[in-house]
Scaffold this motif. Structure first.
Motif, PDB file in Angstrom:
ATOM      1  N   TRP A  85      81.335  59.522 103.540  1.00  0.00           N
ATOM      2  CA  TRP A  85      80.621  60.786 103.771  1.00  0.00           C
ATOM      3  C   TRP A  85      79.986  61.239 102.456  1.00  0.00           C
ATOM      4  O   TRP A  85      80.659  61.246 101.411  1.00  0.00           O
ATOM      5  N   GLY A  86      78.742  61.609 102.510  1.00  0.00           N
ATOM      6  CA  GLY A  86      78.007  61.993 101.301  1.00  0.00           C
ATOM      7  C   GLY A  86      78.453  63.326 100.734  1.00  0.00           C
ATOM      8  O   GLY A  86      79.110  64.116 101.420  1.00  0.00           O
ATOM      9  N   PRO A  87      78.096  63.598  99.473  1.00  0.00           N
ATOM     10  CA  PRO A  87      78.446  64.879  98.855  1.00  0.00           C
ATOM     11  C   PRO A  87      77.707  66.038  99.519  1.00  0.00           C
ATOM     12  O   PRO A  87      76.749  65.816 100.261  1.00  0.00           O
ATOM     13  N   PRO A  88      78.154  67.270  99.274  1.00  0.00           N
ATOM     14  CA  PRO A  88      77.523  68.428  99.930  1.00  0.00           C
ATOM     15  C   PRO A  88      76.086  68.665  99.445  1.00  0.00           C
ATOM     16  O   PRO A  88      75.687  68.159  98.397  1.00  0.00           O
ATOM     17  N   ALA A  89      75.356  69.470 100.225  1.00  0.00           N
ATOM     18  CA  ALA A  89      74.022  69.945  99.812  1.00  0.00           C
ATOM     19  C   ALA A  89      74.087  71.461  99.775  1.00  0.00           C
ATOM     20  O   ALA A  89      74.412  72.086 100.788  1.00  0.00           O
ATOM     21  N   ASP A  90      73.806  72.062  98.636  1.00  0.00           N
ATOM     22  CA  ASP A  90      73.809  73.534  98.507  1.00  0.00           C
ATOM     23  C   ASP A  90      75.051  74.164  99.127  1.00  0.00           C
ATOM     24  O   ASP A  90      74.963  75.142  99.872  1.00  0.00           O
ATOM     25  N   VAL A 368      84.145  55.728  96.338  1.00  0.00           N
ATOM     26  CA  VAL A 368      83.260  56.657  95.605  1.00  0.00           C
ATOM     27  C   VAL A 368      81.802  56.268  95.825  1.00  0.00           C
ATOM     28  O   VAL A 368      80.952  57.100  96.187  1.00  0.00           O
ATOM     29  N   ASP A 369      81.493  54.985  95.645  1.00  0.00           N
ATOM     30  CA  ASP A 369      80.106  54.558  95.813  1.00  0.00           C
ATOM     31  C   ASP A 369      79.699  54.493  97.284  1.00  0.00           C
ATOM     32  O   ASP A 369      78.532  54.701  97.612  1.00  0.00           O
ATOM     33  N   THR A 370      80.672  54.213  98.162  1.00  0.00           N
ATOM     34  CA  THR A 370      80.353  54.232  99.599  1.00  0.00           C
ATOM     35  C   THR A 370      79.926  55.644 100.008  1.00  0.00           C
ATOM     36  O   THR A 370      78.957  55.827 100.749  1.00  0.00           O
ATOM     37  N   ASP A 371      80.623  56.649  99.494  1.00  0.00           N
ATOM     38  CA  ASP A 371      80.250  58.027  99.822  1.00  0.00           C
ATOM     39  C   ASP A 371      78.842  58.346  99.297  1.00  0.00           C
ATOM     40  O   ASP A 371      78.063  59.028  99.965  1.00  0.00           O
ATOM     41  N   ARG A 372      78.525  57.824  98.121  1.00  0.00           N
ATOM     42  CA  ARG A 372      77.184  58.076  97.576  1.00  0.00           C
ATOM     43  C   ARG A 372      76.119  57.320  98.387  1.00  0.00           C
ATOM     44  O   ARG A 372      74.999  57.800  98.570  1.00  0.00           O
ATOM     45  N   PHE A 373      76.493  56.145  98.894  1.00  0.00           N
ATOM     46  CA  PHE A 373      75.588  55.396  99.779  1.00  0.00           C
ATOM     47  C   PHE A 373      75.251  56.255 101.011  1.00  0.00           C
ATOM     48  O   PHE A 373      74.080  56.411 101.390  1.00  0.00           O
ATOM     49  N   ALA A 376      72.975  59.014 100.175  1.00  0.00           N
ATOM     50  CA  ALA A 376      71.561  58.610 100.068  1.00  0.00           C
ATOM     51  C   ALA A 376      70.921  58.593 101.464  1.00  0.00           C
ATOM     52  O   ALA A 376      69.747  58.926 101.620  1.00  0.00           O
ATOM     53  N   ILE A 377      71.693  58.241 102.488  1.00  0.00           N
ATOM     54  CA  ILE A 377      71.152  58.244 103.856  1.00  0.00           C
ATOM     55  C   ILE A 377      70.918  59.682 104.329  1.00  0.00           C
ATOM     56  O   ILE A 377      69.931  59.978 104.992  1.00  0.00           O
ATOM     57  N   ALA A 378      71.834  60.576 103.937  1.00  0.00           N
ATOM     58  CA  ALA A 378      71.732  61.971 104.381  1.00  0.00           C
ATOM     59  C   ALA A 378      70.879  62.823 103.434  1.00  0.00           C
ATOM     60  O   ALA A 378      70.759  64.027 103.636  1.00  0.00           O
ATOM     61  N   SER A 379      70.313  62.185 102.400  1.00  0.00           N
ATOM     62  CA  SER A 379      69.474  62.895 101.422  1.00  0.00           C
ATOM     63  C   SER A 379      70.235  63.927 100.594  1.00  0.00           C
ATOM     64  O   SER A 379      69.653  64.897 100.122  1.00  0.00           O
ATOM     65  N   THR A 380      71.556  63.731 100.430  1.00  0.00           N
ATOM     66  CA  THR A 380      72.258  64.615  99.503  1.00  0.00           C
ATOM     67  C   THR A 380      72.425  63.907  98.152  1.00  0.00           C
ATOM     68  O   THR A 380      72.860  64.515  97.183  1.00  0.00           O
ATOM     69  N   ASN A 384      66.508  57.099  95.208  1.00  0.00           N
ATOM     70  CA  ASN A 384      66.233  56.228  94.041  1.00  0.00           C
ATOM     71  C   ASN A 384      67.373  56.281  93.014  1.00  0.00           C
ATOM     72  O   ASN A 384      67.463  55.438  92.132  1.00  0.00           O
ATOM     73  N   GLU A 385      68.251  57.272  93.136  1.00  0.00           N
ATOM     74  CA  GLU A 385      69.414  57.313  92.240  1.00  0.00           C
ATOM     75  C   GLU A 385      70.448  56.271  92.687  1.00  0.00           C
ATOM     76  O   GLU A 385      71.130  55.662  91.863  1.00  0.00           O
ATOM     77  N   PHE A 386      70.553  56.082  94.017  1.00  0.00           N
ATOM     78  CA  PHE A 386      71.516  55.078  94.509  1.00  0.00           C
ATOM     79  C   PHE A 386      70.898  53.682  94.533  1.00  0.00           C
ATOM     80  O   PHE A 386      71.456  52.727  93.999  1.00  0.00           O
ATOM     81  N   PHE A 387      69.705  53.598  95.172  1.00  0.00           N
ATOM     82  CA  PHE A 387      69.107  52.270  95.386  1.00  0.00           C
ATOM     83  C   PHE A 387      68.224  51.880  94.197  1.00  0.00           C
ATOM     84  O   PHE A 387      67.031  51.643  94.363  1.00  0.00           O
ATOM     85  N   ASN A 388      68.794  51.879  93.007  1.00  0.00           N
ATOM     86  CA  ASN A 388      68.023  51.345  91.887  1.00  0.00           C
ATOM     87  C   ASN A 388      68.807  50.165  91.316  1.00  0.00           C
ATOM     88  O   ASN A 388      70.020  50.037  91.490  1.00  0.00           O
TER      89      ASN A 388
END
Ligand SMILES: Cc1cc2nc3c(=O)[nH]c(=O)nc-3n(C[C@H](O)[C@H](O)[C@H](O)COP(=O)(O)OP(=O)(O)OC[C@H]3O[C@@H](n4cnc5c(N)ncnc54)[C@H](O)[C@@H]3O)c2cc1C
Length: 410
Positions: A85-90, A368-373, A376-380, A384-388
């Protein structure tokens, strides 16, 4: 005489009307539908959209409707299920998928509470133009009576086949024909652990989404060039697609389907210039894309805020209206264009590359990186920060180190 007439009262129109009414503008909100009512949609609101509901003071109403929160995303591309699950947004950590009967009613009620005048079951037929400038709208009530209303600006939030965009001759750009078709229905007694995506045998997408009333929305997505084939036998093709994912097919066997199968292949991709003399566009009317990345609602919320800010600046005299609306288009496009291009590539129905399977394999066990993956799908997390290159190489190195350590430990 109104300050603003908003045509269309769902995800784009109702928040635009609400935000302007909260600033003290005289707003008329029109829709040919009545509320609550349903519309074709698969319901996901990512954290970015949920953050807007929270900021507007409306999230509690969605939660109180019995809509479950979503805090887990599982994606199985036929290799293995990867979850995170991705990190929060706002400050919004959770996602929701409320029925549109619930969400759109909450939004319309909020517009009315803010002071907007709602006229439902009214169809706008054309715009009133004087000296090349839109000065109002002409509509029909459900009883067939025609009426005309005037405003300083008319906002089209009337969906992709917009009367306002047509009347304003809004130029379209970056256009692409529909690439997908979507069919879905609702199920009871179907286990669902958050948002689940399957890509069985590299052929079709299947999505499972929990919504109000302990129901699960199960969506089948095919490439648009097979739309005619799908439509030829919707029932059989829907069920046969579910059969491609054995674990899903098993659980569907003991679940109960509670509605007919709905669907569409009308999912064109385009941007429109969202303003002209006396008119402006918001939501799907101004920018529409394939629903496969599920951003239409969240993007409509964002654009409602951007447009309301621009109209406030223009109508209050803080800025020239045209200049404020030009800024609205630029801000919208700067955020929307990268997601739009990504969405088009997902809706390409090409096999996933061997590299993407390698990345998934490397993420296994690295939460940790799976959550960031998934962020990236949820735009949080910026894509380009993940898929570089550097980040992906770091993930591969880490996976190799862990594999070596595990082997050494026996
Ligand atoms: C199959 C499918 C699945 C989707 N899944 C998702 C998802 O999971 N997540 C997500 O975020 N987005 C999803 N979307 C996209 C999302 O539904 C749209 O982006 C969103 O509804 C746009 O809201 P809107 O207010 O711009 O337009 P709409 O929801 O289309 O509302 C337009 C309103 O205008 C009214 N109207 C139209 N013409 C007139 C007229 N002449 N006079 C008066 N009223 C009029 C209509 O009655 C309607 O109420 C999906 C879309 C589809 C097609």
């Amino acid at each position: 005489m109104y300050d603003v007439i908003v045509v269309g009262a769902r995800c784009a129109g109702a928040p635009t009307a609400m935000l302007l009414a909260r600033k003290g503008y005289r707003v008329l909100l029109l829709d040919r539908a009545t509320f609550p009512s349903d519309t074709i949609s698969t319901l996901i609101i990512w954290q970015t959209g949920v953050a807007k509901l929270k900021r507007w003071g409306l999230l509690d109403k969605v939660v109180k409707s019995g809509c479950p929160s979503i805090t887990r995303f599982t994606m199985d591309l036929g290799d293995f299920p990867l979850s995170g699950w991705g990190p929060p947004a706002d400050g919004a950590a959770e996602s929701y998928a409320p029925r549109r009967t619930v969400l759109d009613k909450v939004l319309v009620d909020a517009a009315v509470t803010a002071g907007a005048e709602l006229r439902d079951e009214c169809s706008v037929r054309e715009l009133v133009v004087e000296d090349g400038r839109v000065v109002g709208i002409c509509g029909t009530t459900k009883e067939g009576a025609t009426f005309t209303e005037q405003a300083r600006i008319a906002v089209g939030a009337d969906g992709k086949h917009s009367v306002v965009a047509r009347a304003g001759k809004a130029p379209a750009y970056s256009q692409h024909a529909s690439r997908s078709c979507f069919y879905y229905t609702f199920w009871e007694d179907l286990p669902c652990d958050g948002y689940e995506v399957y890509w069985p045998e590299g052929k079709r997408y299947i999505l499972k989404i929990p919504t109000n009333g302990n129901q699960v929305l199960v969506v089948v997505v095919w490439p648009h060039d097979e739309f005619t084939a799908f439509r030829a036998d919707v029932e059989r093709n829907y069920m046969a697609t579910l059969g491609l994912a054995p674990e899903l097919a098993d659980s569907i066997g003991s679940a109960r389907r509670i509605s007919r199968i709905l669907g569409t292949g009308d999912v064109p991709n385009f941007f429109r210039k969202p303003y002209g003399p006396g008119w402006a566009l918001v939501g799907d009317t101004g920018y529409n894309k394939d629903p496969i990345t599920a951003f239409g609602i969240s993007d409509a919320f964002r654009d409602a805020e951007l447009l309301a800010q621009a109209l406030d600046a223009g109508l209050s005299g803080l800025q020239q209206l045209d200049q404020a609306l030009e800024g609205y288009e630029q801000k919208r496009n700067a955020v929307a264009m990268p997601l739009y291009e990504h969405t088009l590539s997902v809706a390409n129905y090409q096999p996933h590359s061997p590299k993407s399977f390698e990345v998934r394999a490397a993420l296994r066990g690295n939460q940790v990186d799976t959550d960031r993956f998934f962020g990236a799908i949820a735009s949080t997390v910026p894509r380009n920060e993940f898929f570089n290159r550097e980040n992906i190489q770091r993930i591969f190195r880490q996976a190799a180190t862990w594999a070596k350590d595990t082997a050494e430990r026996g």
